[in-house]
Design a protein around this motif. Structure first.
Motif, PDB file in Angstrom:
ATOM      1  N   ILE A   1       0.866  -1.232   0.008  1.00 15.91           N
ATOM      2  CA  ILE A   1       0.002   0.041  -0.066  1.00 15.91           C
ATOM      3  C   ILE A   1       0.883   1.280   0.196  1.00 15.91           C
ATOM      4  CG2 ILE A   1      -1.775   1.234   1.254  1.00 15.91           C
ATOM      5  CD1 ILE A   1      -2.641  -1.596   2.418  1.00 15.91           C
ATOM      6  N   ARG A   2       0.732   1.985  -0.760  1.00 17.20           N
ATOM      7  CA  ARG A   2       1.315   3.377  -1.150  1.00 17.20           C
ATOM      8  C   ARG A   2       2.845   3.220  -0.964  1.00 17.20           C
ATOM      9  NH1 ARG A   2      -0.377   7.214   2.373  1.00 17.20           N
ATOM     10  NH2 ARG A   2      -1.683   5.742   3.661  1.00 17.20           N
ATOM     11  N   GLY A   3       3.486   2.391  -1.294  1.00 14.68           N
ATOM     12  CA  GLY A   3       4.975   2.247  -1.035  1.00 14.68           C
ATOM     13  C   GLY A   3       5.434   1.843   0.410  1.00 14.68           C
ATOM     14  N   MET A   4       4.490   1.542   1.338  1.00 10.18           N
ATOM     15  CA  MET A   4       4.751   1.146   2.555  1.00 10.18           C
ATOM     16  C   MET A   4       4.949  -0.121   2.771  1.00 10.18           C
ATOM     17  SD  MET A   4       1.960   3.666   4.795  1.00 10.18           S
ATOM     18  CE  MET A   4       0.699   3.259   3.968  1.00 10.18           C
ATOM     19  N   ARG A   5       5.593  -0.794   3.624  1.00 15.58           N
ATOM     20  CA  ARG A   5       5.915  -2.230   3.902  1.00 15.58           C
ATOM     21  C   ARG A   5       4.480  -2.754   4.552  1.00 15.58           C
ATOM     22  NH1 ARG A   5      10.898  -3.886   2.660  1.00 15.58           N
ATOM     23  NH2 ARG A   5      12.279  -2.191   2.597  1.00 15.58           N
ATOM     24  N   ILE A   6       3.283  -2.522   4.099  1.00 14.76           N
ATOM     25  CA  ILE A   6       2.183  -2.959   4.484  1.00 14.76           C
ATOM     26  C   ILE A   6       1.617  -3.810   3.161  1.00 14.76           C
ATOM     27  CG2 ILE A   6      -0.139  -2.852   5.406  1.00 14.76           C
ATOM     28  CD1 ILE A   6       0.946   0.104   6.686  1.00 14.76           C
ATOM     29  N   ARG A   7       1.709  -5.103   3.449  1.00 15.11           N
ATOM     30  CA  ARG A   7       1.202  -5.695   1.783  1.00 15.11           C
ATOM     31  C   ARG A   7      -0.029  -5.883   1.894  1.00 15.11           C
ATOM     32  NH1 ARG A   7       4.375 -11.413   2.616  1.00 15.11           N
ATOM     33  NH2 ARG A   7       3.121 -11.099   4.550  1.00 15.11           N
ATOM     34  N   VAL A   8      -0.788  -5.835   0.755  1.00 20.72           N
ATOM     35  CA  VAL A   8      -2.046  -5.991   0.495  1.00 20.72           C
ATOM     36  C   VAL A   8      -2.453  -7.392   1.089  1.00 20.72           C
ATOM     37  CG1 VAL A   8      -3.628  -6.322  -1.241  1.00 20.72           C
ATOM     38  CG2 VAL A   8      -2.176  -4.665  -1.760  1.00 20.72           C
ATOM     39  N   SER A   9      -1.814  -8.474   1.126  1.00 24.54           N
ATOM     40  CA  SER A   9      -2.323  -9.728   1.405  1.00 24.54           C
ATOM     41  C   SER A   9      -2.514  -9.762   2.917  1.00 24.54           C
ATOM     42  CB  SER A   9      -1.117 -10.679   1.235  1.00 24.54           C
ATOM     43  OG  SER A   9      -0.077 -10.501   1.606  1.00 24.54           O
ATOM     44  N   ASP A  10      -1.464  -8.907   3.574  1.00 18.40           N
ATOM     45  CA  ASP A  10      -1.865  -8.797   5.123  1.00 18.40           C
ATOM     46  C   ASP A  10      -3.148  -8.345   5.734  1.00 18.40           C
ATOM     47  OD1 ASP A  10       0.751  -9.749   5.698  1.00 18.40           O
ATOM     48  OD2 ASP A  10       1.698  -8.022   5.536  1.00 18.40           O
ATOM     49  N   ILE A  11      -3.318  -7.113   4.883  1.00 22.01           N
ATOM     50  CA  ILE A  11      -4.845  -6.407   5.135  1.00 22.01           C
ATOM     51  C   ILE A  11      -5.966  -7.367   4.614  1.00 22.01           C
ATOM     52  CG2 ILE A  11      -6.033  -4.384   4.400  1.00 22.01           C
ATOM     53  CD1 ILE A  11      -3.660  -3.756   5.963  1.00 22.01           C
TER      54      ILE A  11
ATOM     55  N   ASP B   1     -10.083 -12.590   8.920  1.00 24.07           N
ATOM     56  CA  ASP B   1      -9.698 -12.913  10.365  1.00 24.07           C
ATOM     57  C   ASP B   1     -11.064 -12.104  11.122  1.00 24.07           C
ATOM     58  OD1 ASP B   1      -8.096 -14.868  10.081  1.00 24.07           O
ATOM     59  OD2 ASP B   1      -6.233 -13.464  10.901  1.00 24.07           O
ATOM     60  N   ASN B   2     -11.800 -11.472  10.422  1.00 26.47           N
ATOM     61  CA  ASN B   2     -13.069 -10.610  11.025  1.00 26.47           C
ATOM     62  C   ASN B   2     -12.488  -9.532  12.017  1.00 26.47           C
ATOM     63  OD1 ASN B   2     -15.781 -10.472  11.256  1.00 26.47           O
ATOM     64  ND2 ASN B   2     -16.088 -11.423  13.176  1.00 26.47           N
ATOM     65  N   VAL B   3     -11.505  -8.885  11.540  1.00 22.19           N
ATOM     66  CA  VAL B   3     -11.123  -7.763  12.108  1.00 22.19           C
ATOM     67  C   VAL B   3     -11.752  -6.454  11.353  1.00 22.19           C
ATOM     68  CG1 VAL B   3      -9.106  -6.348  12.914  1.00 22.19           C
ATOM     69  CG2 VAL B   3      -8.697  -8.625  12.907  1.00 22.19           C
ATOM     70  N   SER B   4     -12.319  -5.797  12.069  1.00 21.62           N
ATOM     71  CA  SER B   4     -13.160  -4.706  11.160  1.00 21.62           C
ATOM     72  C   SER B   4     -11.975  -3.406  10.551  1.00 21.62           C
ATOM     73  CB  SER B   4     -13.934  -3.819  12.082  1.00 21.62           C
ATOM     74  OG  SER B   4     -13.191  -3.100  12.974  1.00 21.62           O
ATOM     75  N   ALA B   5     -12.352  -2.917   9.635  1.00 17.34           N
ATOM     76  CA  ALA B   5     -11.879  -1.707   8.961  1.00 17.34           C
ATOM     77  C   ALA B   5     -11.136  -0.902   9.973  1.00 17.34           C
ATOM     78  CB  ALA B   5     -12.313  -1.085   7.926  1.00 17.34           C
ATOM     79  N   ALA B   6     -12.284  -0.370  10.812  1.00 14.16           N
ATOM     80  CA  ALA B   6     -11.858   0.397  12.026  1.00 14.16           C
ATOM     81  C   ALA B   6     -10.690   0.137  12.645  1.00 14.16           C
ATOM     82  CB  ALA B   6     -13.065   0.767  12.771  1.00 14.16           C
ATOM     83  N   GLU B   7     -10.714  -1.145  13.158  1.00 12.09           N
ATOM     84  CA  GLU B   7      -9.550  -1.775  14.046  1.00 12.09           C
ATOM     85  C   GLU B   7      -8.266  -1.609  13.345  1.00 12.09           C
ATOM     86  OE1 GLU B   7     -10.962  -5.065  16.776  1.00 12.09           O
ATOM     87  OE2 GLU B   7     -11.988  -5.256  14.793  1.00 12.09           O
TER      88      GLU B   7
ATOM     89  N   ASP C   1      -7.170   2.973   1.315  1.00 12.79           N
ATOM     90  CA  ASP C   1      -6.306   1.801   1.001  1.00 12.79           C
ATOM     91  C   ASP C   1      -6.866   0.584   1.434  1.00 12.79           C
ATOM     92  OD1 ASP C   1      -4.155   3.976   0.895  1.00 12.79           O
ATOM     93  OD2 ASP C   1      -4.012   3.972   3.008  1.00 12.79           O
ATOM     94  N   ILE C   2      -7.790   0.398   2.346  1.00  9.45           N
ATOM     95  CA  ILE C   2      -8.538  -0.704   2.560  1.00  9.45           C
ATOM     96  C   ILE C   2      -9.234  -1.116   1.188  1.00  9.45           C
ATOM     97  CG2 ILE C   2     -10.118  -2.120   3.949  1.00  9.45           C
ATOM     98  CD1 ILE C   2      -8.949  -0.813   6.270  1.00  9.45           C
ATOM     99  N   GLN C   3     -10.286  -0.052   0.812  1.00  8.54           N
ATOM    100  CA  GLN C   3     -10.914  -0.163  -0.594  1.00  8.54           C
ATOM    101  C   GLN C   3     -10.179  -0.716  -1.505  1.00  8.54           C
ATOM    102  OE1 GLN C   3     -12.764   3.940  -0.147  1.00  8.54           O
ATOM    103  NE2 GLN C   3     -14.440   2.829  -1.080  1.00  8.54           N
ATOM    104  N   ALA C   4      -8.766  -0.098  -1.781  1.00  6.46           N
ATOM    105  CA  ALA C   4      -7.868  -0.586  -2.807  1.00  6.46           C
ATOM    106  C   ALA C   4      -7.672  -1.860  -2.719  1.00  6.46           C
ATOM    107  CB  ALA C   4      -6.529   0.524  -2.660  1.00  6.46           C
TER     108      ALA C   4
ATOM    109  N   ALA D   1      -8.003  -7.323  -5.073  1.00  7.46           N
ATOM    110  CA  ALA D   1      -8.034  -8.987  -4.800  1.00  7.46           C
ATOM    111  C   ALA D   1      -9.433  -9.275  -5.914  1.00  7.46           C
ATOM    112  CB  ALA D   1      -8.596  -9.018  -3.551  1.00  7.46           C
ATOM    113  N   ALA D   2     -10.527  -8.296  -5.912  1.00  6.35           N
ATOM    114  CA  ALA D   2     -11.310  -8.595  -6.714  1.00  6.35           C
ATOM    115  C   ALA D   2     -11.221  -8.558  -8.159  1.00  6.35           C
ATOM    116  CB  ALA D   2     -12.580  -7.670  -6.523  1.00  6.35           C
ATOM    117  N   MET D   3     -10.125  -7.988  -8.772  1.00  8.42           N
ATOM    118  CA  MET D   3      -9.886  -7.841  -9.928  1.00  8.42           C
ATOM    119  C   MET D   3      -8.776  -9.166 -10.193  1.00  8.42           C
ATOM    120  SD  MET D   3      -9.129  -3.682 -10.528  1.00  8.42           S
ATOM    121  CE  MET D   3      -8.793  -4.092 -12.323  1.00  8.42           C
ATOM    122  N   ARG D   4      -8.324  -9.553  -9.201  1.00  9.28           N
ATOM    123  CA  ARG D   4      -7.470 -10.587  -9.411  1.00  9.28           C
ATOM    124  C   ARG D   4      -8.134 -12.135  -9.510  1.00  9.28           C
ATOM    125  NH1 ARG D   4      -4.423  -7.489 -10.620  1.00  9.28           N
ATOM    126  NH2 ARG D   4      -2.408  -6.750 -10.065  1.00  9.28           N
ATOM    127  N   ILE D   5      -9.316 -12.057  -9.005  1.00 11.03           N
ATOM    128  CA  ILE D   5     -10.090 -13.399  -9.014  1.00 11.03           C
ATOM    129  C   ILE D   5     -11.494 -13.349 -10.300  1.00 11.03           C
ATOM    130  CG2 ILE D   5      -9.697 -13.892  -6.725  1.00 11.03           C
ATOM    131  CD1 ILE D   5     -12.348 -13.157  -5.950  1.00 11.03           C
TER     132      ILE D   5
END
Length: 77
Positions: free
Chosen positions: A24-34, A40-46, A58-61, A66-70
């Motif tokens: 996400i935006r060049g950070m070391r936060i992977r799309v797969s992690d989000i 795992d039922n963690v809310s977007a707010a959390e 970023d979460i919408q992205a 993922a939707a486009m990949r499947i």
């Protein structure tokens, strides 16, 4: 409604960063992690509370990415 193109611009892939996986935006936060965290039922707010550098778009992205990949071709019977 947010433009899909601008959402997808938030997803970056850089050789040598996170093994070249989508982040996400060049950070070391992977799309797969989000995505796994959402599964795992963690809310977007959390997630946003745990990662203060993230924005709701970023979460919408991640979800759009993922939707486009499947998007498999339709099987006709």
């Amino acid at each position: 409604m947010v433009d899909k193109g601008s959402l997808l611009e938030r997803i970056t892939q850089t050789p040598g960063k996170c093994g070249g996986r989508p982040c996400i935006r060049g950070m070391r936060i992977r799309v797969s992690d989000i995505l796994e965290t959402l599964a795992d039922n963690v809310s977007a707010a959390e997630i946003l509370a745990d990662f203060p550098d993230l924005e709701p778009e970023d979460i919408q992205a991640c979800l759009l990415f993922a939707a486009m990949r499947i998007d498999f071709p339709k099987v006709l019977v």
